[in-house]
Design a protein around this motif. Sequence first.
Motif, PDB file in Angstrom:
ATOM      1  N   ASP A  13      93.912 -50.451   6.914  1.00 62.82           N
ATOM      2  CA  ASP A  13      95.132 -50.844   6.207  1.00 62.82           C
ATOM      3  C   ASP A  13      95.890 -49.622   5.690  1.00 62.82           C
ATOM      4  OD1 ASP A  13      94.444 -53.481   6.688  1.00 62.82           O
ATOM      5  OD2 ASP A  13      93.788 -53.873   4.619  1.00 62.82           O
ATOM      6  N   VAL A  14      95.170 -48.683   5.097  1.00 63.98           N
ATOM      7  CA  VAL A  14      95.815 -47.475   4.568  1.00 63.98           C
ATOM      8  C   VAL A  14      96.401 -46.654   5.718  1.00 63.98           C
ATOM      9  CG1 VAL A  14      95.405 -45.264   3.396  1.00 63.98           C
ATOM     10  CG2 VAL A  14      94.436 -47.373   2.459  1.00 63.98           C
ATOM     11  N   ARG A  15      95.652 -46.506   6.791  1.00 59.78           N
ATOM     12  CA  ARG A  15      96.132 -45.710   7.931  1.00 59.78           C
ATOM     13  C   ARG A  15      97.374 -46.317   8.574  1.00 59.78           C
ATOM     14  NH1 ARG A  15      93.893 -41.540   9.761  1.00 59.78           N
ATOM     15  NH2 ARG A  15      94.548 -41.800  11.910  1.00 59.78           N
ATOM     16  N   GLU A  16      97.470 -47.630   8.564  1.00 59.29           N
ATOM     17  CA  GLU A  16      98.600 -48.293   9.224  1.00 59.29           C
ATOM     18  C   GLU A  16      99.786 -48.536   8.299  1.00 59.29           C
ATOM     19  OE1 GLU A  16      98.735 -48.487  12.454  1.00 59.29           O
ATOM     20  OE2 GLU A  16      96.708 -47.643  12.483  1.00 59.29           O
ATOM     21  N   ASP A  17      99.626 -48.314   7.019  1.00 61.95           N
ATOM     22  CA  ASP A  17     100.727 -48.515   6.072  1.00 61.95           C
ATOM     23  C   ASP A  17     101.748 -47.391   6.253  1.00 61.95           C
ATOM     24  OD1 ASP A  17     102.461 -48.579   3.888  1.00 61.95           O
ATOM     25  OD2 ASP A  17     100.888 -49.113   2.476  1.00 61.95           O
ATOM     26  N   PRO A  18     102.986 -47.713   6.608  1.00 57.56           N
ATOM     27  CA  PRO A  18     103.969 -46.662   6.874  1.00 57.56           C
ATOM     28  C   PRO A  18     104.341 -45.839   5.639  1.00 57.56           C
ATOM     29  CG  PRO A  18     105.005 -48.832   6.973  1.00 57.56           C
ATOM     30  CD  PRO A  18     103.524 -49.048   6.819  1.00 57.56           C
ATOM     31  N   GLU A  19     104.029 -46.330   4.465  1.00 67.07           N
ATOM     32  CA  GLU A  19     104.331 -45.592   3.229  1.00 67.07           C
ATOM     33  C   GLU A  19     103.152 -44.762   2.729  1.00 67.07           C
ATOM     34  OE1 GLU A  19     107.414 -45.449   1.847  1.00 67.07           O
ATOM     35  OE2 GLU A  19     107.939 -46.544   3.668  1.00 67.07           O
ATOM     36  N   SER A  20     101.989 -44.935   3.314  1.00 71.06           N
ATOM     37  CA  SER A  20     100.798 -44.270   2.775  1.00 71.06           C
ATOM     38  C   SER A  20     100.851 -42.758   2.910  1.00 71.06           C
ATOM     39  CB  SER A  20      99.524 -44.809   3.428  1.00 71.06           C
ATOM     40  OG  SER A  20      99.463 -44.429   4.782  1.00 71.06           O
ATOM     41  N   TRP A  21     101.614 -42.235   3.856  1.00 71.84           N
ATOM     42  CA  TRP A  21     101.656 -40.794   4.070  1.00 71.84           C
ATOM     43  C   TRP A  21     102.091 -40.064   2.807  1.00 71.84           C
ATOM     44  CZ3 TRP A  21     105.953 -37.748   3.495  1.00 71.84           C
ATOM     45  CH2 TRP A  21     107.180 -38.413   3.397  1.00 71.84           C
ATOM     46  N   HIS A  22     102.968 -40.631   2.005  1.00 72.30           N
ATOM     47  CA  HIS A  22     103.413 -39.924   0.801  1.00 72.30           C
ATOM     48  C   HIS A  22     102.773 -40.461  -0.479  1.00 72.30           C
ATOM     49  CE1 HIS A  22     106.337 -42.852  -0.894  1.00 72.30           C
ATOM     50  NE2 HIS A  22     106.449 -43.234   0.353  1.00 72.30           N
ATOM     51  N   LEU A  23     101.989 -41.509  -0.384  1.00 72.15           N
ATOM     52  CA  LEU A  23     101.323 -42.070  -1.554  1.00 72.15           C
ATOM     53  C   LEU A  23      99.870 -41.630  -1.677  1.00 72.15           C
ATOM     54  CD1 LEU A  23     102.644 -45.736  -1.223  1.00 72.15           C
ATOM     55  CD2 LEU A  23     103.486 -43.959  -2.774  1.00 72.15           C
ATOM     56  N   SER A  24      99.314 -41.055  -0.619  1.00 73.10           N
ATOM     57  CA  SER A  24      97.878 -40.796  -0.569  1.00 73.10           C
ATOM     58  C   SER A  24      97.431 -39.548  -1.310  1.00 73.10           C
ATOM     59  CB  SER A  24      97.423 -40.686   0.886  1.00 73.10           C
ATOM     60  OG  SER A  24      97.935 -39.496   1.462  1.00 73.10           O
ATOM     61  N   GLY A  25      98.340 -38.606  -1.533  1.00 78.77           N
ATOM     62  CA  GLY A  25      97.928 -37.339  -2.117  1.00 78.77           C
ATOM     63  C   GLY A  25      97.419 -36.372  -1.062  1.00 78.77           C
ATOM     64  N   ASP A  26      97.486 -36.749   0.200  1.00 78.44           N
ATOM     65  CA  ASP A  26      97.058 -35.896   1.307  1.00 78.44           C
ATOM     66  C   ASP A  26      98.115 -34.810   1.506  1.00 78.44           C
ATOM     67  OD1 ASP A  26      96.421 -34.733   3.737  1.00 78.44           O
ATOM     68  OD2 ASP A  26      95.895 -36.627   4.693  1.00 78.44           O
ATOM     69  N   ALA A  27      97.761 -33.572   1.204  1.00 74.45           N
ATOM     70  CA  ALA A  27      98.702 -32.458   1.272  1.00 74.45           C
ATOM     71  C   ALA A  27      99.075 -32.089   2.702  1.00 74.45           C
ATOM     72  CB  ALA A  27      98.108 -31.249   0.565  1.00 74.45           C
ATOM     73  N   TYR A  28      98.334 -32.583   3.678  1.00 73.38           N
ATOM     74  CA  TYR A  28      98.544 -32.161   5.062  1.00 73.38           C
ATOM     75  C   TYR A  28      99.286 -33.165   5.924  1.00 73.38           C
ATOM     76  CZ  TYR A  28      95.140 -28.712   3.633  1.00 73.38           C
ATOM     77  OH  TYR A  28      94.494 -27.714   2.964  1.00 73.38           O
TER      78      TYR A  28
END
Length: 94
Positions: A13-28
């Motif tokens: 679910d997280v991987r497929e959420d189009p908004e997760s890229w900027h909500l995850s805290g993943d700097a990369y």
Amino acid sequence: TRVAPMWLQFTEDVREDPESWHLSGDAYVEKGGKPWISEMYGYAFACARAGVWHTWDSTVMHYPTYGPKPSVIPKLMHYGLLFDIDNGRHKFDK
């Protein structure tokens, strides 16, 4: 057995959420990308849903931005970022 199926589902679910890229805290991860730390969120969400609690000891892990604790040798080092030890004499990263 309570956590694993939900862990996979929440990770997907997280991987497929189009908004997760900027909500995850993943700097990369970049816009539209899939956060590589999705499985950590999946695990946390699954444990919360399953009612699984953890006990954490702050001396267990050392992270690159943490200052060293006197007379404490951590059991593991989490190297999501560059480890630079002794002013660059020793460095490692994923």
